[in-house]
Design a protein around this motif. Structure first.
Motif, short mmCIF file in Angstrom:
data_model
loop_
_atom_site.label_atom_id
_atom_site.label_comp_id
_atom_site.label_asym_id
_atom_site.label_seq_id
_atom_site.Cartn_x
_atom_site.Cartn_y
_atom_site.Cartn_z
N GLU A 135 0.82 -1.21 0.00
CA GLU A 135 0.00 0.00 0.00
C GLU A 135 0.86 1.26 0.00
O GLU A 135 0.54 2.24 -0.69
N ALA A 136 1.94 1.24 0.78
CA ALA A 136 2.81 2.42 0.85
C ALA A 136 3.50 2.69 -0.48
O ALA A 136 3.61 3.84 -0.92
N VAL A 137 3.97 1.63 -1.14
CA VAL A 137 4.64 1.79 -2.44
C VAL A 137 3.66 2.33 -3.48
O VAL A 137 3.99 3.23 -4.26
N ALA A 138 2.45 1.77 -3.52
CA ALA A 138 1.45 2.24 -4.50
C ALA A 138 1.12 3.71 -4.27
O ALA A 138 1.03 4.50 -5.24
N ALA A 139 0.96 4.11 -3.02
CA ALA A 139 0.65 5.50 -2.72
C ALA A 139 1.81 6.42 -3.11
O ALA A 139 1.61 7.50 -3.68
N ALA A 140 3.05 5.99 -2.79
CA ALA A 140 4.21 6.80 -3.13
C ALA A 140 4.40 6.91 -4.64
O ALA A 140 4.76 7.97 -5.16
N MET A 141 4.13 5.82 -5.36
CA MET A 141 4.26 5.87 -6.82
C MET A 141 3.22 6.82 -7.41
O MET A 141 3.50 7.55 -8.37
N ALA A 142 2.03 6.82 -6.85
CA ALA A 142 1.00 7.75 -7.31
C ALA A 142 1.42 9.19 -7.05
O ALA A 142 1.22 10.06 -7.92
N ARG A 143 2.02 9.45 -5.89
CA ARG A 143 2.51 10.81 -5.61
C ARG A 143 3.62 11.19 -6.59
O ARG A 143 3.69 12.34 -7.07
N GLY A 144 4.49 10.24 -6.89
CA GLY A 144 5.56 10.51 -7.85
C GLY A 144 5.03 10.81 -9.24
O GLY A 144 5.57 11.66 -9.95
N MET A 145 3.95 10.13 -9.63
CA MET A 145 3.31 10.43 -10.91
C MET A 145 2.83 11.87 -10.94
O MET A 145 3.05 12.59 -11.92
N SER A 146 2.19 12.30 -9.89
CA SER A 146 1.65 13.66 -9.83
C SER A 146 2.76 14.71 -9.80
O SER A 146 2.65 15.77 -10.42
N ALA A 147 3.83 14.40 -9.06
CA ALA A 147 4.92 15.37 -8.90
C ALA A 147 5.93 15.33 -10.03
O ALA A 147 6.79 16.22 -10.13
N GLY A 148 5.88 14.30 -10.89
CA GLY A 148 6.84 14.18 -11.97
C GLY A 148 8.23 13.77 -11.51
O GLY A 148 9.22 14.11 -12.16
N THR A 149 8.31 13.01 -10.42
CA THR A 149 9.62 12.61 -9.88
C THR A 149 10.00 11.18 -10.22
O THR A 149 11.08 10.72 -9.83
N LEU A 150 9.14 10.46 -10.92
CA LEU A 150 9.46 9.09 -11.27
C LEU A 150 10.36 9.04 -12.51
O LEU A 150 10.31 9.94 -13.36
N PRO A 151 11.18 8.01 -12.64
CA PRO A 151 11.94 7.85 -13.88
C PRO A 151 11.01 7.54 -15.05
O PRO A 151 9.83 7.21 -14.84
N PRO A 152 11.50 7.60 -16.29
CA PRO A 152 10.61 7.37 -17.44
C PRO A 152 10.07 5.95 -17.53
O PRO A 152 9.06 5.71 -18.18
N PHE A 153 10.76 5.00 -16.90
CA PHE A 153 10.28 3.62 -16.84
C PHE A 153 10.30 3.19 -15.37
O PHE A 153 11.24 3.51 -14.64
N ILE A 154 9.29 2.45 -14.97
CA ILE A 154 9.22 2.02 -13.57
C ILE A 154 8.31 0.80 -13.48
O ILE A 154 7.53 0.51 -14.39
N GLY A 155 8.43 0.07 -12.39
CA GLY A 155 7.57 -1.08 -12.17
C GLY A 155 7.87 -1.70 -10.83
O GLY A 155 8.58 -1.13 -10.00
N ILE A 156 7.34 -2.89 -10.63
CA ILE A 156 7.61 -3.64 -9.41
C ILE A 156 8.13 -5.02 -9.79
O ILE A 156 7.90 -5.50 -10.91
#
Length: 438
Positions: free
Chosen positions: A131-152
């Motif tokens: 749950e924590a990872v999913a929530a953090a990934m969603a925040r990263g999507m909104s903030a534009g802080t994720l790399p161009p490719f990502i997954g689990i």
């Protein structure tokens, strides 16, 4: 011209060949048009947050400045000469582009790990991290802080942990959808660890089918890659190549195959002291993977150098030399992606990669210019040599595409080939020739 074959027989042969050729194209569609990242890092689920890629970038930049503060130092580690002015200019270019890459996009691809980098934990603890990872990934999507490719990366579908693997996959995707309005991050991919048979791959494809329907993700949007980590996943019990059977069992959802160097060598009975990316067993496995998947549009990736650059200056530079050697070996063997396990491996990832492309750039540019001139002025028949060399032109085009996508080659350097950017981005050398001859 006198012929002996009746028209109806010739037409029947032509029809049969057309059907066969269409089936071949469907089965071997060629390289994917999508960008392939040059590496993938993995971060334990317990350590993931939406700005972890920035932290890796900062650590990578600090390590580079501390242990290879000038171009000659970095060149020496990578194995480049610095004797002439031309050598030194190349070294300066490489270091400058490494710095630019680390500042702009240090991490190209990331897997948040629920497998070896996470371990086996109580269900309640893993559920909380899901749950924590999913929530953090969603925040990263909104903030534009994720790399161009990502997954689990999830646990394998073997008897011991298959229920946990399914639960993590379902829980993560359900929670992510709730936070994002059923949107996925760009370049999202799930890594299925330690695949041993096609039934596991088919079952995972079935799971993703069901989750798309139940959660409401777009049809076909959930894709995955398989980790080749046991010898049985390379060669089957009857001596056949297993890798294409594994990929086909994914029914189009399996988009990549990654070699897990150390689990694989262990499965071959190789002792820890001799497990390395340069072991002949890995060379054999990589060629089976490469050749059995060639032309299928499925990405392939090498593993990781397990000696990480930590400790004193000598230890870090020694680890970098080992990484540089492993990365170049992978590139020569046709593997343009590999795994990184530590932020301090990123500087040498890009230094070795850029050295590989920039050393070859002058000759590749000259060859492409000469080939374009020859091909576009020739008549197009076999006697002109054009048809025999079409694969060479595509290989040269692929060289520039990969070099540009990772930051090694600039647009201006690519344009020196006399290609246009639109032609390069079209990714098809036959189409370039056809358009220029029209």
């Amino acid at each position: 011209m006198k012929t002996s074959l009746p028209n109806e027989s010739a037409n029947a042969i032509a029809s049969r060949l057309a059907i066969a050729n269409a089936a071949f194209v469907a089965r071997y569609p060629g390289e994917s048009a999508a960008r392939q990242p040059c590496h993938v890092i993995y971060v334990g689920a317990h350590d993931f947050h939406e700005t972890v890629a920035r932290e890796w970038a900062d650590t990578a930049m600090h390590t580079l400045d501390e242990h290879a503060a000038d171009a000659s130092s970095l060149a020496e580690i990578v194995g480049l000469p610095c004797a002439s002015a031309e050598d030194r200019a190349l070294a300066e270019t490489i270091r400058a582009r490494v710095v630019a890459k680390l500042r702009a996009e240090a991490v190209e691809d990331m897997r948040v790990d629920f497998e070896d980098g996470y371990g086996v934990r109580p269900d309640a603890e893993e559920d909380a991290h899901v749950e924590a990872v999913a929530a953090a990934m969603a925040r990263g999507m909104s903030a534009g802080t994720l790399p161009p490719f990502i997954g689990i990366r999830v646990k394998p579908l073997n008897e011991d942990v298959r229920a946990r693997s399914v639960r993590t996959t379902d829980g993560f995707l359900s929670t992510l959808a709730a936070h994002t309005g059923k949107r996925l991050p760009s370049g999202f991919c799930i890594n299925l660890a330690k695949v041993t048979n096609p039934e596991q791959v088919a079952a995972f494809a079935d799971l993703l089918d069901a989750l798309e329907r139940s959660i409401g993700f777009a049809n076909g949007s959930l894709v995955f890659e398989i980790m080749i980590e046991v010898a049985q996943a390379v060669i089957g019990p009857r001596g056949e190549a297993m890798v294409p059977l594994l990929v086909e069992a994914g029914r189009g959802r399996c988009i990549a195959a990654h070699l897990g160097t150390y689990d694989f060598t262990a499965s071959c009975g190789i002792t820890a002291a001799h497990q390395s990316m340069a072991h002949p067993a890995c060379d054999f496995a990589k060629q089976v993977i490469l050749q059995s998947l060639a032309g299928r549009g499925v990405a392939i990736s090498d593993g990781a150098t397990h000696i990480v650059p930590v400790g004193d200056r000598d230890a870090i530079r020694s680890a970098w030399r080992r990484s540089a050697s492993d990365i170049r070996r992978s590139l020569v063997q046709g593997y343009y992606q590999g795994w990184d396990m530590h932020p301090a491996q990123l500087p040498i990832r890009y230094a070795a990669l850029y050295a590989f492309f920039l050393e070859a750039l002058p000759k590749a540019t000259a060859r492409m210019k000469a080939f374009l001139s020859k091909a576009t002025h020739a008549s197009g028949d076999a006697s002109a040599g054009v048809l025999d060399d079409a694969a060479t032109g595509q290989a040269l085009l692929n060289f520039f595409l990969r070099g540009m996508s990772c930051g090694a080659i600039t647009d201006d350097e690519a344009l020196a080939t006399d290609l246009t950017l639109d032609e390069i981005r079209g990714r098809s050398f036959p189409k370039i020739l056809a358009a220029r001859r029209a």
